[in-house]
Design a protein around this motif. Structure first.
Motif, PDB file in Angstrom:
ATOM      1  N   ARG A  92       0.849  -1.195   0.000  1.00 15.70           N
ATOM      2  CA  ARG A  92       0.000   0.000   0.000  1.00 15.70           C
ATOM      3  C   ARG A  92       0.880   1.239   0.000  1.00 15.70           C
ATOM      4  NH1 ARG A  92      -4.736  -0.074   4.229  1.00 15.70           N
ATOM      5  NH2 ARG A  92      -5.274  -1.797   2.810  1.00 15.70           N
ATOM      6  N   GLY A 120      -9.960  -8.459  -1.390  1.00 15.54           N
ATOM      7  CA  GLY A 120     -10.531  -7.638  -0.326  1.00 15.54           C
ATOM      8  C   GLY A 120     -11.263  -6.455  -0.916  1.00 15.54           C
ATOM      9  N   ARG A 121     -12.123  -5.863  -0.114  1.00 14.72           N
ATOM     10  CA  ARG A 121     -12.912  -4.716  -0.583  1.00 14.72           C
ATOM     11  C   ARG A 121     -12.015  -3.538  -0.934  1.00 14.72           C
ATOM     12  NH1 ARG A 121     -15.754  -0.713   1.919  1.00 14.72           N
ATOM     13  NH2 ARG A 121     -15.047  -1.417   3.963  1.00 14.72           N
ATOM     14  N   ARG A 123      -8.043  -2.631  -1.911  1.00 17.25           N
ATOM     15  CA  ARG A 123      -6.791  -3.248  -2.332  1.00 17.25           C
ATOM     16  C   ARG A 123      -5.640  -2.788  -1.436  1.00 17.25           C
ATOM     17  NH1 ARG A 123      -5.986  -2.371  -8.627  1.00 17.25           N
ATOM     18  NH2 ARG A 123      -4.219  -3.726  -8.147  1.00 17.25           N
ATOM     19  N   ARG A 125      -3.491  -5.410   0.419  1.00 18.72           N
ATOM     20  CA  ARG A 125      -3.043  -6.449   1.346  1.00 18.72           C
ATOM     21  C   ARG A 125      -2.386  -7.567   0.535  1.00 18.72           C
ATOM     22  NH1 ARG A 125      -3.674  -4.693   6.781  1.00 18.72           N
ATOM     23  NH2 ARG A 125      -5.542  -3.384   6.840  1.00 18.72           N
ATOM     24  N   LEU A 146      -3.715  -9.149   7.402  1.00 22.87           N
ATOM     25  CA  LEU A 146      -5.105  -9.230   6.961  1.00 22.87           C
ATOM     26  C   LEU A 146      -5.864  -7.943   7.239  1.00 22.87           C
ATOM     27  CD1 LEU A 146      -6.011 -12.871   8.101  1.00 22.87           C
ATOM     28  CD2 LEU A 146      -4.865 -12.089   6.003  1.00 22.87           C
ATOM     29  N   SER A 147      -7.030  -7.844   6.613  1.00 29.89           N
ATOM     30  CA  SER A 147      -7.844  -6.631   6.705  1.00 29.89           C
ATOM     31  C   SER A 147      -8.548  -6.509   8.041  1.00 29.89           C
ATOM     32  CB  SER A 147      -8.892  -6.631   5.588  1.00 29.89           C
ATOM     33  OG  SER A 147      -8.296  -6.481   4.328  1.00 29.89           O
ATOM     34  N   SER A 152     -13.706  -9.081   4.289  1.00 31.21           N
ATOM     35  CA  SER A 152     -12.455  -9.128   3.534  1.00 31.21           C
ATOM     36  C   SER A 152     -11.524 -10.187   4.102  1.00 31.21           C
ATOM     37  CB  SER A 152     -11.769  -7.757   3.551  1.00 31.21           C
ATOM     38  OG  SER A 152     -12.499  -6.808   2.798  1.00 31.21           O
ATOM     39  N   ARG A 153     -11.467 -10.296   5.421  1.00 29.97           N
ATOM     40  CA  ARG A 153     -10.622 -11.323   6.029  1.00 29.97           C
ATOM     41  C   ARG A 153     -11.051 -12.719   5.582  1.00 29.97           C
ATOM     42  NH1 ARG A 153     -10.910  -8.443  10.897  1.00 29.97           N
ATOM     43  NH2 ARG A 153     -12.421  -9.936  11.716  1.00 29.97           N
ATOM     44  N   GLN A 156      -9.745 -13.382   2.189  1.00 28.80           N
ATOM     45  CA  GLN A 156      -8.285 -13.500   2.239  1.00 28.80           C
ATOM     46  C   GLN A 156      -7.857 -14.838   2.831  1.00 28.80           C
ATOM     47  OE1 GLN A 156      -7.435  -9.963   4.476  1.00 28.80           O
ATOM     48  NE2 GLN A 156      -7.850  -8.615   2.736  1.00 28.80           N
ATOM     49  N   ASN A 177      -5.406  -9.239  12.579  1.00 33.34           N
ATOM     50  CA  ASN A 177      -6.433  -8.278  12.981  1.00 33.34           C
ATOM     51  C   ASN A 177      -7.677  -8.949  13.558  1.00 33.34           C
ATOM     52  OD1 ASN A 177      -5.709  -5.461  12.729  1.00 33.34           O
ATOM     53  ND2 ASN A 177      -5.407  -5.850  10.555  1.00 33.34           N
TER      54      ASN A 177
END
Length: 252
Positions: A92, A120-121, A123, A125, A146-147, A152-153, A156, A177
């Protein structure tokens, strides 16, 4: 033949920033975009801790942006900690102001390192995977961040489960997380040979750890010992250390 014992470390280093209380997220928010503060001192402390281990997974390691003084923090930690092998996975980036990466430091030479973007919802990760032997029984180490969102998790973890499916000597480490008993975690344990830890080790927040959200999960062909949380300089997460017995053939 006796297994080889390795020391593993998983650390969210918060790009070397300092957070010692919840109010610091607001009052010290500048440290997440500027190179000020004692980030080099924090990195040196993390390097000393990392140097006591054989394989280290990093989350929130800046790969070289304004806030790190354009220093690739994974490379810096590899040099300062005496690691011959290192890899990173930038995930990121906010212009050139701040960037974040997964990182891997190792005293063992990996045969292969692959990075995968995670679904994921939002981007940004990823999971970084290293293989240390040949064949289906090779030691495979994956580092992931992870998100925050459960949906999203879940996607993933399903993606990671496909990557690690039926690997008896797999390790998955990082900042998940979420605690181990979240519903989305069940997919991982149903579709892989990774095992839930025998007990939880709280790692967050570092100044009063109450939540076990950083994990080192191991396959059923491996044995883990002495899991403990240790300070990662001034990060808002404690690092997680684990001793791991690996069959000799998994490293060939």
């Amino acid at each position: 033949m006796n297994p080889r014992r390795l020391r593993l470390l998983s650390a969210n280093i918060q790009a070397g920033s300092s957070t010692r209380r919840y109010s610091d997220y607001a009052t010290r928010s500048w440290s997440h975009v500027l190179p000020a503060g004692n980030k080099r001192g924090s990195l040196d402390a993390i390097a000393q801790l990392a140097g006591e281990h054989d394989i280290v997974g990093l989350n929130e390691s800046d790969p070289g942006s304004l806030r790190s003084g354009f220093t690739n923090q994974t490379h810096y930690l590899a040099q300062a900690g005496g690691f011959d092998y290192w890899s990173h996975q930038p995930n990121r980036r906010v212009a050139n102001v701040a960037s974040s990466a997964n990182g891997l430091l190792s005293r063992l030479e990996p045969r292969e390192v692959i990075d995968h973007p995670l679904p994921g919802r939002v981007r940004g990760r990823g999971v970084l995977m290293a293989r240390f032997g040949d064949g289906d029984d090779a030691l495979t180490v994956a580092v992931a961040h992870l998100s925050l969102g459960a949906g999203s998790r879940a996607s993933q973890l399903a993606f990671i489960a496909e990557l690690l499916h039926d690997h008896p000597h797999a390790v998955l480490m990082g900042d998940f997380n979420c605690p181990i008993d979240r519903p989305e975690m069940s997919t991982l344990f149903q579709r892989t040979r990774l095992q839930p830890p025998s007990f939880n080790v709280p790692t967050f927040p570092s100044w009063r750890p109450q939540r076990a959200i950083d994990h080192i999960l191991i396959g059923d062909g491996l044995s883990g010992f002495n899991a403990r949380a240790v300070p990662a300089a001034q990060s808002d997460h404690l690092a997680l250390s684990l001793e791991l017995d690996v069959p000799d053939h998994a490293l060939r």
